[in-house]
Design an enzyme around this catalytic site. Sequence first.
Site, short mmCIF file in Angstrom:
data_model
loop_
_atom_site.label_atom_id
_atom_site.label_comp_id
_atom_site.label_asym_id
_atom_site.label_seq_id
_atom_site.Cartn_x
_atom_site.Cartn_y
_atom_site.Cartn_z
N LYS A 41 -9.76 2.17 -2.43
CA LYS A 41 -9.96 1.57 -1.11
C LYS A 41 -11.34 1.89 -0.55
CE LYS A 41 -7.49 1.61 3.37
NZ LYS A 41 -6.25 2.10 4.01
N CYS A 48 -5.74 -2.90 2.40
CA CYS A 48 -5.43 -2.72 3.82
C CYS A 48 -6.62 -2.95 4.75
CB CYS A 48 -4.81 -1.34 4.04
SG CYS A 48 -3.94 -1.22 5.64
N GLU A 96 0.83 -1.20 0.00
CA GLU A 96 0.00 0.00 0.00
C GLU A 96 0.87 1.26 0.00
OE1 GLU A 96 -3.74 1.86 2.57
OE2 GLU A 96 -2.28 0.56 3.56
#
Length: 409
Positions: free
Chosen positions: A213, A250, A138
């Site tokens: 995300k 994540c 990330e």
Amino acid sequence: MDKKNENGEESVNKDGSICGYDSLHTLLSANLKPHIYQEVSRLLHGLNCGKPLELVALSANGKALSSEHDFDLQGFCFRADKEFLREPRVVRVGLIQSSIVLPTTLHFLDQKKAIFQKLKLLIDAAGVSGVNILCLQEAWTMPFAFCTREKRWCEFAEPVDGESTQFLQELAQKYNMVIISPILERDVNHGDTIWNTAIIIGNHGNIIGKHRKNHIPRVGDFNESTYYMEGNTGHPVFETAFGKIAVNICYGRHHPLNWLAFGLNGAEIVFNPSATVGELSEPMWPIEARNAAIANSYFVGSINRVGTEVFPNPFTSGDGKPQHKDFGHFYGSSHFSAPDGSCTPSLSRFRDGLLISDMDLNLCRQLKDKWGFRMTARYELYAEMLANYSKADYEPQVISDPLLHKKSS
């Protein structure tokens, strides 16, 4: 007691604690009788088609780069049962974990250039090792500055077709390799809005697409909502020359429905590029991705950055701790999980690394057939419950014992 693993790292901290999941594996192999060790290893890493994972024969060039530039290099193989009507669908997949190079006090251009130079060596190692699909961590182009709340770090954001993408496009084409590149994206077509985005670069150097995300953490030092918005791309699956892949960035790994959605859209491999620290999440790290792989019948590649990144100015969090200048230790430990519950040992907790896995994607359908999770799920019930829960007047479906509220006579 001084213990070192095969890479010469200390396997035990000065306080006597064990340094990570992979080092636990090393300690056990050195100190247990073979039959006991085999049983412990079975519990730690599972069995792939009834057998322990086999090692991948790594290329001499890849091992030479690993030795020369001091990064961890490991390779494992996930098999599938032989089928009568389908040939094996073996793909070689790679994960890269790395630390930043220069202090965060230096010029941003120098920091970025140094990261690019380091990553090229690791990507070259993946390329000469025959990796087909490679995922980076990330926000790989920058320090993970999302703790500071300082807006100047937004300078690292770039368009989808920006400098980092152009850098990786050449390497993807050179090595005939799909590359997943998670960056801080600057959306110039929508008022310079910033997103946390994974760009999927095809093996011909083309941009296949992007995913933003979905979930932003609001815990401890993770002040990420200061920088970017929740994603608006849904749960896309990208059909590449080597298989159907998705990216659960994540914090999304803490949300089972996020994992589920990628599976419903047909993913065969889901990557989880991350930046997470030991105090916060390490006990969960080897569990969540493995659970997702089992529940959704796909492979998972988990990547975490390495090192402690110190920032120029102290910052505070909502957890009551005094002001400080770093997140804590990013503990690496990147690993693969398979739909049959098996998983690889993890990369180092302290060193840059490249983890390679040969995986037969036929295993995904074989596990769907074996367990029938798709057939036995009750999606219509879940959909109804979620639709009701989303309403302002939702009331939980709780049936109380009438005697709980009966007045004493």
